[in-house]
Design an enzyme around this catalytic site. Structure first.
Site, PDB file in Angstrom:
ATOM      1  CG  ASP A  32       9.793 -18.293   4.617  1.00  0.00           C
ATOM      2  OD1 ASP A  32      10.435 -18.387   5.664  1.00  0.00           O
ATOM      3  OD2 ASP A  32      10.174 -17.588   3.641  1.00  0.00           O
ATOM      4  CG  HIS A 101      11.472 -16.872  12.738  1.00  0.00           C
ATOM      5  ND1 HIS A 101      12.201 -15.741  13.050  1.00  0.00           N
ATOM      6  CD2 HIS A 101      12.158 -17.496  11.755  1.00  0.00           C
ATOM      7  CE1 HIS A 101      13.266 -15.686  12.276  1.00  0.00           C
ATOM      8  NE2 HIS A 101      13.276 -16.739  11.493  1.00  0.00           N
TER       9      HIS A 101
HETATM   10  P1  5GP Z   1      15.681 -16.689   9.494  1.00  0.00           P
HETATM   11  O1  5GP Z   1      16.765 -16.695   8.457  1.00  0.00           O
HETATM   12  O2  5GP Z   1      15.683 -15.397  10.299  1.00  0.00           O
HETATM   13  O3  5GP Z   1      15.653 -17.909  10.354  1.00  0.00           O
HETATM   14  O4  5GP Z   1      14.329 -16.749   8.677  1.00  0.00           O
HETATM   15  C1  5GP Z   1      13.607 -15.647   8.256  1.00  0.00           C
HETATM   16  C2  5GP Z   1      12.573 -16.144   7.270  1.00  0.00           C
HETATM   17  O5  5GP Z   1      11.563 -15.167   7.150  1.00  0.00           O
HETATM   18  C3  5GP Z   1      13.109 -16.414   5.876  1.00  0.00           C
HETATM   19  O6  5GP Z   1      12.839 -17.751   5.506  1.00  0.00           O
HETATM   20  C4  5GP Z   1      12.361 -15.400   5.005  1.00  0.00           C
HETATM   21  O7  5GP Z   1      12.044 -15.924   3.739  1.00  0.00           O
HETATM   22  C5  5GP Z   1      11.132 -15.109   5.831  1.00  0.00           C
HETATM   23  N1  5GP Z   1      10.576 -13.773   5.670  1.00  0.00           N
HETATM   24  C6  5GP Z   1      11.259 -12.593   5.733  1.00  0.00           C
HETATM   25  N2  5GP Z   1      10.414 -11.553   5.609  1.00  0.00           N
HETATM   26  C7  5GP Z   1       9.169 -12.090   5.454  1.00  0.00           C
HETATM   27  C8  5GP Z   1       7.885 -11.506   5.293  1.00  0.00           C
HETATM   28  O8  5GP Z   1       7.697 -10.281   5.229  1.00  0.00           O
HETATM   29  N3  5GP Z   1       6.833 -12.361   5.204  1.00  0.00           N
HETATM   30  C9  5GP Z   1       6.985 -13.721   5.255  1.00  0.00           C
HETATM   31  N4  5GP Z   1       5.891 -14.475   5.147  1.00  0.00           N
HETATM   32  N5  5GP Z   1       8.196 -14.299   5.413  1.00  0.00           N
HETATM   33  C10 5GP Z   1       9.281 -13.493   5.507  1.00  0.00           C
END
Ligand code: 5GP
Ligand code: ZN
Length: 142
Positions: A32, A101
């Protein structure tokens, strides 16, 4: 299917580089970008599903075995004391990227433990019965 404007489709399929910790025909697991803890990993299906409700059963079935393998490797490599699996669906649940994810979040005794938390409330036995029966009814109709 892949979605043209989806960043996780591009990362999962290698069009955008990432710190990959695991890859097979169905998934890529990456670090992440803004980790909740050292070694915070995301498991991304290579196909696009907005969320859990769109996920194919085949992908869902393989997901937990994959999460177990990756979590075990992370726990050993990073000497983590515990692991949280977190999976958000919908804005109200904190989902910010609309490509399914699974988070694998290594935990350490020294953590502040504020990331995966909720306030426990008292439950009302009558209301619990009503909630259980409403969900049971929907399950029978699926
Ligand atoms: P959600 O809040 O949708 O469950 O989690 C999304 C996650 O994706 C977050 O923890 C954020 O830090 C991560 N994230 C967002 N954009 C990117 C990216 O471009 N690359 C990576 N490796 N992680 C990302
Ligand atoms: Zn996608």
């Amino acid at each position: 299917m892949k979605k043209d404007d989806c960043i996780f489709c591009k990362i999962a399929n290698g069009e955008i580089g990432s710190d990959t910790v695991y890859e097979d025909d169905m998934f890529r697991a990456i670090l992440d970008l803004s980790p909740a803890s050292k070694g915070h990993i995301l498991i991304l299906p290579k196909e696009h599903y907005d969320d859990l409700f769109e996920l194919s059963d085949e992908c869902g079935e393989r997901l937990m075995a994959t999460a177990k393998k990756v979590a075990l490797a992370a726990k050993k490599a990073l000497h983590a004391d515990g692991i949280n699996l977190v999976q958000n669906n919908g804005e109200a649940a904190g989902q910010t990227v609309r490509h399914f994810h699974m988070h694998i979040i290594p935990r350490y005794e020294s953590d502040d433990k504020t990331m995966v938390a909720w306030t426990p409330h008292d439950s009302d036995p009558e209301e619990q019965k009503q909630i259980a029966s409403a969900i049971l009814k929907e399950i029978k109709e699926l």
